[in-house]
Every structure is written in structure tokens, then in C-alpha cells.
Design a protein around this motif. Structure first.
Motif, PDB file in Angstrom:
ATOM      1  N   GLU A 208     -28.351 -31.678  20.807  1.00  0.00           N
ATOM      2  CA  GLU A 208     -26.932 -32.060  20.690  1.00  0.00           C
ATOM      3  C   GLU A 208     -26.619 -32.579  19.284  1.00  0.00           C
ATOM      4  OE1 GLU A 208     -24.855 -31.098  22.858  1.00  0.00           O
ATOM      5  OE2 GLU A 208     -26.515 -30.506  24.147  1.00  0.00           O
ATOM      6  N   GLU A 209     -27.532 -33.373  18.721  1.00  0.00           N
ATOM      7  CA  GLU A 209     -27.313 -33.886  17.360  1.00  0.00           C
ATOM      8  C   GLU A 209     -27.267 -32.735  16.360  1.00  0.00           C
ATOM      9  OE1 GLU A 209     -30.239 -36.855  16.396  1.00  0.00           O
ATOM     10  OE2 GLU A 209     -29.622 -38.157  18.038  1.00  0.00           O
TER      11      GLU A 209
ATOM     12  N   THR B  33     -34.546 -34.004  13.793  1.00  0.00           N
ATOM     13  CA  THR B  33     -34.277 -34.571  15.122  1.00  0.00           C
ATOM     14  C   THR B  33     -34.997 -33.736  16.189  1.00  0.00           C
ATOM     15  OG1 THR B  33     -32.547 -35.214  16.679  1.00  0.00           O
ATOM     16  CG2 THR B  33     -32.142 -33.220  15.424  1.00  0.00           C
ATOM     17  N   HIS B  34     -35.122 -34.331  17.384  1.00  0.00           N
ATOM     18  CA  HIS B  34     -35.639 -33.543  18.505  1.00  0.00           C
ATOM     19  C   HIS B  34     -34.498 -33.259  19.480  1.00  0.00           C
ATOM     20  CE1 HIS B  34     -35.941 -37.793  19.690  1.00  0.00           C
ATOM     21  NE2 HIS B  34     -35.505 -37.326  20.841  1.00  0.00           N
ATOM     22  N   ASP B  35     -33.283 -33.734  19.109  1.00  0.00           N
ATOM     23  CA  ASP B  35     -32.142 -33.670  20.015  1.00  0.00           C
ATOM     24  C   ASP B  35     -31.223 -32.494  19.643  1.00  0.00           C
ATOM     25  OD1 ASP B  35     -29.780 -34.096  21.396  1.00  0.00           O
ATOM     26  OD2 ASP B  35     -29.856 -36.276  21.198  1.00  0.00           O
TER      27      ASP B  35
ATOM     28  N   LYS C 223     -23.246 -43.234  18.297  1.00  0.00           N
ATOM     29  CA  LYS C 223     -23.770 -42.030  17.656  1.00  0.00           C
ATOM     30  C   LYS C 223     -22.621 -41.143  17.180  1.00  0.00           C
ATOM     31  CE  LYS C 223     -27.260 -39.912  19.748  1.00  0.00           C
ATOM     32  NZ  LYS C 223     -28.053 -39.018  20.594  1.00  0.00           N
TER      33      LYS C 223
ATOM     34  N   HIS D 175     -40.256 -30.661  18.483  1.00  0.00           N
ATOM     35  CA  HIS D 175     -40.803 -31.671  19.394  1.00  0.00           C
ATOM     36  C   HIS D 175     -41.531 -32.749  18.596  1.00  0.00           C
ATOM     37  CE1 HIS D 175     -39.838 -29.432  22.946  1.00  0.00           C
ATOM     38  NE2 HIS D 175     -40.473 -28.358  22.493  1.00  0.00           N
TER      39      HIS D 175
ATOM     40  N   SER E 126     -31.430 -41.878  16.860  1.00  0.00           N
ATOM     41  CA  SER E 126     -32.243 -41.919  18.075  1.00  0.00           C
ATOM     42  C   SER E 126     -32.121 -43.234  18.848  1.00  0.00           C
ATOM     43  CB  SER E 126     -33.705 -41.622  17.754  1.00  0.00           C
ATOM     44  OG  SER E 126     -34.172 -42.587  16.868  1.00  0.00           O
TER      45      SER E 126
ATOM     46  N   ARG F 282     -26.587 -23.613  22.005  1.00  0.00           N
ATOM     47  CA  ARG F 282     -27.482 -24.538  22.708  1.00  0.00           C
ATOM     48  C   ARG F 282     -28.599 -23.763  23.407  1.00  0.00           C
ATOM     49  NH1 ARG F 282     -24.068 -26.852  25.431  1.00  0.00           N
ATOM     50  NH2 ARG F 282     -23.823 -28.711  24.151  1.00  0.00           N
TER      51      ARG F 282
ATOM     52  N   GLU G 278     -34.318 -38.788  12.131  1.00  0.00           N
ATOM     53  CA  GLU G 278     -33.816 -39.176  13.460  1.00  0.00           C
ATOM     54  C   GLU G 278     -32.992 -40.475  13.405  1.00  0.00           C
ATOM     55  OE1 GLU G 278     -36.204 -38.382  16.768  1.00  0.00           O
ATOM     56  OE2 GLU G 278     -37.784 -37.386  15.639  1.00  0.00           O
TER      57      GLU G 278
END
Lengths: 247, 217
Positions: free
Chosen positions: B171-172, B167-169, B145, B34, B138, B209, B135
Motif C-alpha cells: 500500500e505504501e 518498504t515491505h508494504d 501515515k 520481504h 512502519s 496491487r 520504512e
């Protein structure tokens, strides 16, 4: 561009119209000389050898004071950016220099028996240096911290950083500071030359004219204005050109 | 690259707390967490952009910044040669990204996606075997992307640098990482491998995931 030129011409016309009205109202050649006669006299000045010799002496003083101020301003601004302790101490020096009454300093310098011809250089330096220091310091401080970090990560050599990052960022705002400092320098140096009655200078000529010919005094003032504008434009152009060549 | 007892602070706040981790050579590791978990601080410590306590062993890295950080006053070519890239690397890099025609343009005339591609190219061709990425996707839309991730993977496959990517993502991470570390309150809270082949499907690996999400929340 045409609009801008028209506005500038309008400004010049306004000044001369005001002058003409004052001349007609006051009706005293000693207080307000005739605008037409003065312009004629000012234009004649440009054909006289003594005027060019005086102009050379005055401009030489301005240029010497400017070069010393600029070099010192760059050094002190770089040191201020690099060392916060130096910046803290030097800010006080700059604040004091900015608030000093320059013509009072001229009198002190004259009392200290410094040569009359160098006293205007000292006055010009004392006024230009704090202005240029602040200008260079603000311009360097405005260089992006992110770009500096990028250069650190990629180990970009310092020389390349100076030419590719610092100078292109610093020069455009500095162009304005430098050109206005140059014309301000002329004004100051001429004032100091008048007070010190320096022989063979524009200020010296003005001092003599104030006694013998008010029309000549006004003509000299107009000539100095024209030269100030020319120098401001040349200074701005030269720095802009230098900035573009560095890229 | 090996990190031992890494501690970093901002004022009174301990952002990284005695963190220990080893990054395998030639692997893409994603540090997931986060905002405020210490991800960017970890990269800054590795890149020597922040003071820290502890030991970081490894060569000096290249860096894909969140924003491109190109110098606007010089051309794309000069931006790349400035960091020491050779002419042949610049040409082959721009060719592989179909950007050869942009070589003499100024960054301001490029789109956001093109600028970010140059940011990637600079890091990928920089003479270092370690790439840090903060990131970098982002600010990009999903189409850009995915295309950038594919371009990155195809160049990386030839060079096989060690990549540390924050990253905070999720999916990435699922698209790009071979290993995922979840960072929480300055410590590694979870460490797992993703063995799917590249190129990966967007919104694939549902099981991973869910696993990452459970450790992230």
C-alpha cells in the motif's frame, strides 16, 4: 526534599549515638575520645591557620592527581573506543592497575626514594586513573550507534558531534564518577600522607595526632569527612552545570 | 544514481548479489521486498554505512531513518541546524508542516508523529538531490501515515529530489512510488512504473496491487 534531609540527619545522629555509647562503655579517652570534645576540637580546627595550610597542600595533591588521571582517562578511553586493538591491550593494563594494592605501591615508591610529598599524588593517580578510564569508556560506549550513523550520513562536523552528541550523553553518568572519584581521592591521599608522614599536610597532622592526641585525630577525621562531602557536592554541581551549558 | 555489480555480505550470508540498477533523477522509486531481502542493506551501501563490493555512482544522500534519530538533548531547531540546514530552510520547512511552534522544543516533548515529521524535514531540506527512506511509515498509524505521505509529496513536488524508498508494504508503494522494484534474495526480481497522479487514493489501483503481490510472493 525535607524527608531526605530528615533521613540524613537521622544517619548522622545514629553515628553519634553509637559513638557516645561506645565512649561510655569503653571509658578510655585514648581508644574512644568524647564525641562532644572531638566535635568542639574539629570545629576549632577551622579557625586555625596551620589547618588551612595543611588542607591546601593535601587538596592540591588530590587536584593534581585528579587532573592528570582525568586527562589521561579521556585520552585512553577515546582511543579504546576508536581502536579495538588498543582497547584489548589496555584492558589488561587497567585490570592490573585496579587490582594493585595501592599502599604497597606507596611503600615501593618511597623505597625508590621518590619525594615524600609527591608519593601520595602517585598513589592517588594510580587508583583514580583506572576508575575514571572505565567510567569515561562506558559513558562513550553508551552513546547511541544510531545517532552516530545519523551524524555520518549528514556529515556533521566532529566538533559539533562532540558538543551536541557526545558530551551531553557522556557528562551525566560521568558526573557521578567524577564526584565519587574526588572524595575517594581525598581519602587515599590522606592515607598515603599518613604512611609517608608528609609534613604540613592533613595526613601529616593525623600522623602527629595519632602519637600525641587521639581526640585531635578524631577531629581531623571529622574535618576531612566534611571537606570530602563539600568537594563531592561541588564537583557534581560543577560538572552538571558544565553539561547544561554545553546544550 | 547508478549501481553496478553491488554485492554485500553479513558474515557468510550474501545479502546483495551482483545487483545492477539505475535510479532516474527526480523520481520516487520504491524498493519492495520481504524482511531479509536486502532492502535496508541496499540503502546502507548507498549511504556508505556498510562495506560492499561493486560501484555506486551518485552524490551523497540524505536519509529518512525508520526511527527519527533526533538528539534528545538539543532542541528541534538545533537538531536541524546541526546537519547544516539554513535558518530560512528550517523556518519554511517547519511552517509547511505547521510545526513552527515546536522549533524550540526538545524532541522528547514531541509525539511520535511529530518526531517523524522532523526526520522527514531534515532529509527533504538537506542540500542533496537524493533521499533514502528506510520504512519510515512502519511505526505510524494509518491516519498519521496518510497525512505524512501527503506532506511529503507536497514538499517533494517543489524540490523533485531522487527518492529511493524501501518498504515491505504494498500500500505504501502504491501511494508513493513512481517506480517499483521488487527485490528477492539480493537481486532485482521485478521492475515496473506506476503512472497514477498524486495524491493517490488509499487502496486504489487494484490491478497494480495484484501484479506486485504476484511478484512478491
Amino acid at each position: 526534599m525535607a524527608k531526605k534531609t530528615a533521613y540524613s540527619l537521622g544517619g548522622i545522629l545514629f553515628i553519634f549515638a553509637t559513638w557516645l555509647i561506645l565512649y561510655i562503655t569503653v571509658k578510655n579517652q585514648v581508644v574512644i575520645p568524647s564525641p562532644l570534645k572531638t566535635i568542639k576540637e574539629a570545629l576549632l580546627l577551622f579557625t586555625k591557620g596551620y589547618f588551612y595550610s595543611a588542607l591546601f597542600n593535601t587538596l592540591l595533591r588530590v587536584i593534581i592527581a585528579f587532573i592528570i588521571s582525568f586527562i589521561l582517562a579521556v585520552i585512553t578511553a577515546v582511543l579504546s573506543c576508536k581502536f579495538s586493538a588498543f582497547a584489548g591491550v589496555f584492558n589488561v593494563v587497567i585490570a592490573v592497575l585496579r587490582s594493585l594494592p595501592t599502599l604497597a605501591i606507596l611503600l615501593v615508591i618511597l623505597v625508590l626514594s621518590v619525594s615524600r610529598t609527591t608519593a601520595p599524588v602517585a598513589v592517588c593517580f594510580l587508583t583514580l586513573f583506572p576508575l575514571l578510564h572505565t567510567g569515561v569508556y562506558s559513558a562513550i560506549s553508551a552513546v547511541s550507534k544510531e545517532q552516530i550513523e545519523m551524524c555520518k550520513v549528514y556529515k556533521v562536523p566532529f566538533k559539533k558531534q562532540v558538543f551536541n552528541l557526545y558530551l551531553p550523553s557522556v557528562l551525566p553518568p560521568l558526573c557521578l564518577d567524577v564526584s565519587s572519584a574526588l572524595s575517594f581521592g581525598i581519602k587515599l591521599t590522606v592515607s598515603a600522607e599518613i604512611l609517608a608522614s608528609v609534613y604540613g599536610s592533613i595526613g601529616g597532622l593525623m600522623y602527629e595526632a595519632s602519637i600525641y592526641s587521639p581526640t585531635m585525630l578524631f577531629a581531623l577525621a571529622i574535618a576531612v569527612c566534611i571537606i570530602g562531602i563539600i568537594i563531592e557536592v561541588i564537583g557534581k554541581f560543577a560538572f552538571e552545570k558544565a553539561g547544561k551549558r554545553l546544550r | 544514481m547508478k549501481i553496478d555489480n553491488l554485492t554485500a555480505v553479513y558474515g557468510d550470508k550474501k545479502v546483495l548479489d551482483n545487483l545492477n540498477v539505475e535510479f532516474k533523477e527526480g523520481q520516487i522509486t520504491c524498493v519492495l521486498g520481504h524482511s531479509g531481502a536486502g532492502k535496508t542493506t541496499l540503502l546502507k551501501c548507498i549511504a556508505n554505512l556498510k562495506d560492499y563490493e561493486g560501484i555506486i555512482e551518485g552524490e551523497s544522500p540524505s536519509f529518512v531513518f525508520q526511527e527519527p534519530r533526533l538528539i534528545d538533548g538539543i532542541t528541534v531547531y538545533k537538531n536541524l541546524s546541526l546537519v547544516g540546514l539554513s535558518d530560512s530552510d528550517i523556518l519554511s520547512g517547519l511552517k509547511s508542516l505547521n510545526m513552527l511552534d515546536k522549533m524550540n522544543e526538545y524532541p522528547k516533548s514531541l509525539s511520535g508523529g511529530e518526531r517523524q515529521r522532523i526526520n522527514f524535514l531534515r532529509a527533504l531540506y538537506y542540500p542533496s538531490n537524493t533521499i533514502l527512506m528506510d520504512e519510515p511509515f512502519s511505526s505510524l498509524d494509518i491516519g498519521l501515515k496518510l497525512s505524512l505521505i501527503n506532506d511529503f509529496i507536497s514538499i517533494w513536488k517543489e524540490k523533485k529530489q531522487t527518492v529511493i524508498f524501501v518498504t515491505h508494504d504494498i500500500e505504501e508503494a502504491l501511494l508513493l512510488a513512481e517506480r517499483v522494484l521488487v527485490i528477492k534474495q539480493g537481486k532485482i526480481a521485478f521492475d515496473t512504473l506506476i503512472e497514477d497522479e498524486f495524491p493517490r487514493e488509499y487502496y486504489g489501483n487494484e490491478k497494480m496491487r495484484k501484479l506486485l503481490l504476484s511478484h512478491l510472493l
